[in-house]
Design an enzyme around this catalytic site. Structure first.
Site, PDB file in Angstrom:
ATOM      1  CB  ALA A 169     -12.057   6.620 -29.256  1.00 55.63           C
ATOM      2  CD  GLU A 170      -9.960   1.819 -26.691  1.00 53.93           C
ATOM      3  OE1 GLU A 170     -10.334   2.126 -25.551  1.00 53.93           O
ATOM      4  OE2 GLU A 170     -10.202   0.718 -27.192  1.00 53.93           O
ATOM      5  CB  SER A 171      -5.509   6.391 -24.224  1.00 51.62           C
ATOM      6  OG  SER A 171      -4.838   6.800 -25.411  1.00 51.62           O
TER       7      SER A 171
END
Length: 207
Positions: free
Chosen positions: A104-106
């Site tokens: 989700a982040e990267s």
């Protein structure tokens, strides 16, 4: 054609170290346009605090620092699998949850930098990275261990409520506490849902 270089950086302030990271990134770009050149940079810090950078791994102490290589999500998961498992065991966080946060982040890009300045696989802000003793946010192992440690602390702070811990990971624990629950921010709500969706996907694949 092979290029070889080593930088030795001693006693640098944090701001200058970040500048050196930028220089190393620029070197990767220059290598990527050179036919047959390797597009990876390795680094290690010796016992005297000297930083060594090279594009040829001539010593077992060197670990990947920056790479321009493109991999599929499955290849990234396999590459970071051992690190995720180790972080999971050390900090007591479900490895599938760690993967979901990274996705989700990267999207498993260890060089990712957000508009707000969050860096690496688990998108650590510089202040959080310092608190978690992460010296190089673009180092996959340091970033995953730091991010997992931080998330484990948030789980404890919010009595193992994963939704609130995720909200705090995105918006900050003080913000969650000030709202006494989920902050009314579309970005935070979307982030929590995205992580939970990825977690369910990884969970179902494991069955």
């Amino acid at each position: 054609m092979q290029l070889f270089y080593i930088f030795q950086l001693i006693g640098l302030r944090r701001s200058f170290r970040r500048l050196c990271c930028g220089i190393a990134s620029a070197l990767v770009l220059s290598l990527s346009v050179t036919p047959f050149a390797r597009a990876e940079i390795y680094r290690y810090i010796d016992k005297n605090g000297v930083w060594h950078f090279t594009n040829i791994k001539t010593d077992s102490r060197y670990r990947i620092f920056i790479s321009s290589a493109r991999k599929t999500p499955t290849e990234y998961i396999e590459e970071y699998g051992d690190i995720i498992r180790q972080a999971s065991i050390r900090f007591g966080v479900d490895p599938r949850f760690i993967r979901a946060i990274i996705k989700a982040e990267s999207a498993f890009d260890h060089t990712a930098v957000s508009r707000e300045g969050a860096q690496g696989l688990m998108q650590l802000m510089p202040g959080t990275a310092d608190d978690m003793a992460v010296k190089n946010t673009f180092d996959p192992e340091e970033n995953i261990f730091g991010g997992t440690r931080y998330f484990s602390l948030l789980l404890k702070r919010f009595k193992n409520d994963k939704i609130l811990a995720l909200a705090a990971y995105n918006a900050g624990p003080e913000t969650v506490e000030s709202y006494n629950g989920m902050p009314p921010f579309p970005e935070t709500k979307a982030f929590v849902k995205r992580v939970l969706d990825y977690y369910e996907t990884y969970n179902s694949r494991a069955k």
